[in-house]
Design a protein around this motif. Structure first.
Motif, short mmCIF file in Angstrom:
data_model
loop_
_atom_site.label_atom_id
_atom_site.label_comp_id
_atom_site.label_asym_id
_atom_site.label_seq_id
_atom_site.Cartn_x
_atom_site.Cartn_y
_atom_site.Cartn_z
N HIS A 42 0.86 -1.17 0.00
CA HIS A 42 0.00 0.00 0.00
C HIS A 42 0.90 1.23 0.00
O HIS A 42 1.63 1.44 0.96
N ALA A 43 0.84 1.99 -1.07
CA ALA A 43 1.67 3.20 -1.14
C ALA A 43 0.76 4.42 -1.09
O ALA A 43 -0.19 4.53 -1.87
N GLN A 44 1.06 5.32 -0.18
CA GLN A 44 0.28 6.56 -0.10
C GLN A 44 0.71 7.49 -1.22
O GLN A 44 1.90 7.77 -1.38
N ARG B 190 9.94 1.04 -3.75
CA ARG B 190 10.11 2.28 -2.97
C ARG B 190 10.88 3.31 -3.78
O ARG B 190 10.51 4.47 -3.86
N ARG B 191 11.98 2.84 -4.38
CA ARG B 191 12.85 3.78 -5.08
C ARG B 191 12.15 4.39 -6.30
O ARG B 191 12.19 5.60 -6.49
N VAL B 192 11.46 3.56 -7.12
CA VAL B 192 10.84 4.16 -8.31
C VAL B 192 9.68 5.07 -7.94
O VAL B 192 9.47 6.09 -8.58
N ASP C 188 6.02 9.30 -1.13
CA ASP C 188 7.23 9.45 -0.32
C ASP C 188 7.79 8.08 0.04
O ASP C 188 8.97 7.96 0.36
N ALA C 189 6.93 7.06 0.02
CA ALA C 189 7.33 5.67 0.18
C ALA C 189 8.25 5.44 1.38
O ALA C 189 9.23 4.72 1.29
#
Ligand SMILES: [Zn+2]
Length: 489
Positions: free
Chosen positions: A14-16, A188-190, A198-199
């Motif tokens: 889940h990425a905000q 996260r990085r991409v 912001d991951a």
């Protein structure tokens, strides 16, 4: 892993999405505010309030999807996912179900197993099938600490309710915990790179879950899986998966049941424990959200998003190898962070020596950054300043060791290279006449050695260089010293 067994791991992230406001209302997305201050009738779920989709969510969602190799669907549909929980005031979450925002992604990551010291042993490309990334709203939070009489009351903070999320789901493609670890780091990085999220796992704006089961090699059916939650860092996630694989193999071998359940990572005791048992499929009674139109994304919109996206890290790595003739290892390290990659390009353009620039950045500068715990963006040494220092060293005006000392001072004080060089008295004497005078004196006062050198004892050349450098207090330009000594001897 025990011989004869294999692990089957699927990941959900889940990425905000990094919007200023919530997905279906104009409330601000921010952390640390007064509880329930960023709320309105829509995100409080009051009767009659109507959701309106935030356009920025679609833009950032498209960036995220494209950076993960997913295909953005022309039409997607928001659905209600019904369940009852105090932090979900509507009694349902607006999510997507059978028609997600994006689907069918093929993402190539680099992955490696690790040795006992945790070092990567052999980086290899691996293609992951990313099934989908759909858009949804986050729930609020139940608060059980830091407030009066928490033993008697539960508190609900709805500031987070309605925060936009992208849920990224893979096929069960991973076979080891390190593959899952490398995948999450890649994602996260991409996401950070393209500005979609912001991951940051510590801040909770990237949360991941791992579905883990094991089976005997050769089996085709899946055995019961455990869903691992509460993974606050990528490292904890890797450890939790590793623990879970061993636990399940052990249970199967002993003939004990392995239940389909949700487990939490207990970082104090380094083990997973049961949070709740789970039936095969939850009945969320999904149905299309009647208050929202299907989301239609045009080809022009996608083209626009693509034009606004920065070059992706893998493409940049390949370009660094081709244009700047860097090795795979150097180029990969430089694109680990977008700011570092940009810093390198600025330095390389100014020095016109990419290889040397990469060496300084990945060597001396990275060491200073690591020692001080700073990110490249916080470095007091700008790319322009570093380029000036590299040019000065390359010209022979100061030597390599002096250059390193100058960089340490620049890093600590932010002073430009020329300034530090002057302060330290490192300016080399490149004045031909001055050096010639010293060379003549050294030869005259070491006549015996000069004779021996001329008679073939060539190893004495180093002795003369040393004597001249000493007489000049280390300031003579070594190139000129060498040339003059060769002529004069
Ligand atoms: Zn609101």
């Amino acid at each position: 892993m025990k011989e004869g067994w294999e692990a089957i791991i699927g990941m959900e992230i889940h990425a905000q999405l990094a919007t200023a406001t919530k997905i279906f209302c104009g409330c601000a997305v921010e952390t640390g505010g007064e509880p329930n201050s960023n709320t309105c009738p829509v995100c409080l779920g009051l009767p009659g309030a109507l959701p309106v989709l935030n356009r920025r969510v679609v833009e950032l969602g498209a960036r995220a999807a494209l950076s993960l190799g997913l295909v953005v669907q022309e039409t997607s549909v928001f659905s209600r996912k019904n369940y009852f929980y105090p932090d979900l005031p509507k009694g349902y979450q607006i999510s997507q179900y059978d028609k997600p925002f994006s689907a069918n992604g093929h993402l190539t990551i680099m992955t490696s197993e690790r040795d006992e010291q945790g070092r990567a042993v052999d980086w290899q490309p691996m293609t992951i099938h990313v099934q989908r990334m759909h858009l949804e709203e986050d729930a609020g939070k139940n608060v059980h600490e830091g407030l009066p009489e928490v033993d008697k009351y539960s508190y609900v903070d709805l500031n987070r309710a309605g925060t936009p999320l992208g849920e990224i789901v893979t096929s069960p493609d991973f076979r080891t915990s390190w593959q899952a670890y490398d995948y999450v780091n890649h994602v996260r990085r991409v996401l950070q790179w393209v500005g979609a999220s912001d991951a940051d796992m510590e801040k909770g704006n990237l949360r991941c879950e791992a579905n883990v089961s094991v089976r005997k090699i050769g089996e085709t059916a899946f055995r019961n899986k455990a869903e691992l939650k509460n993974l606050n860092s990528v490292r904890f996630m890797q450890k939790a998966i590793e623990y879970e694989i061993e636990r399940q193999i052990d249970a199967h071998e002993k003939g004990e049941p392995v239940n389909q359940e949700t487990r939490l990572w207990d970082e104090k005791n380094n083990q997973t424990r049961v949070m709740r048992s789970k039936e095969d499929a939850h009945d969320y009674r999904y149905f299309p959200e009647p208050d929202l139109q299907p989301l239609v994304v045009t080809a022009e919109f996608i083209e626009q998003v693509k034009r606004e996206m920065p070059e992706l890290p893998d493409a940049m790595r390949d370009r660094f190898m081709e244009v700047y003739a860097l090795t795979y290892a150097d180029a990969s390290q430089l694109v680990a962070d977008r700011e570092l990659a940009d810093y390198f390009e600025t330095t390389a353009r100014r020095t016109t020596n990419p290889k040397l620039s990469a060496n300084w950045i990945l060597g001396e500068l990275t060491r200073e950054l690591n020692n001080s715990g700073k990110a490249i963006g916080e470095s007091l040494v700008s790319a322009e300043d570093l380029a000036e220092l590299i040019r000065t060293v390359a010209s022979g005006a100061i030597n390599n060791n002096q250059g390193k000392e100058v960089l340490i001072e620049m890093f600590a004080t932010g002073k430009p290279a020329a300034h530090v060089i002057r302060e330290k008295g490192f300016e080399q004497v490149s004045d031909q006449a001055a050096i010639e005078k010293i060379v003549d004196e050294v030869i005259a006062s070491n006549a015996g050695q000069a004779e021996a050198y001329r008679n073939g004892k060539e190893t004495l050349f180093g002795f003369f260089v040393g004597q001249v450098m000493k007489a000049s207090q280390g300031k003579a330009n070594p190139k000129i010293v060498n040339e003059l000594l060769k002529t004069k001897l």
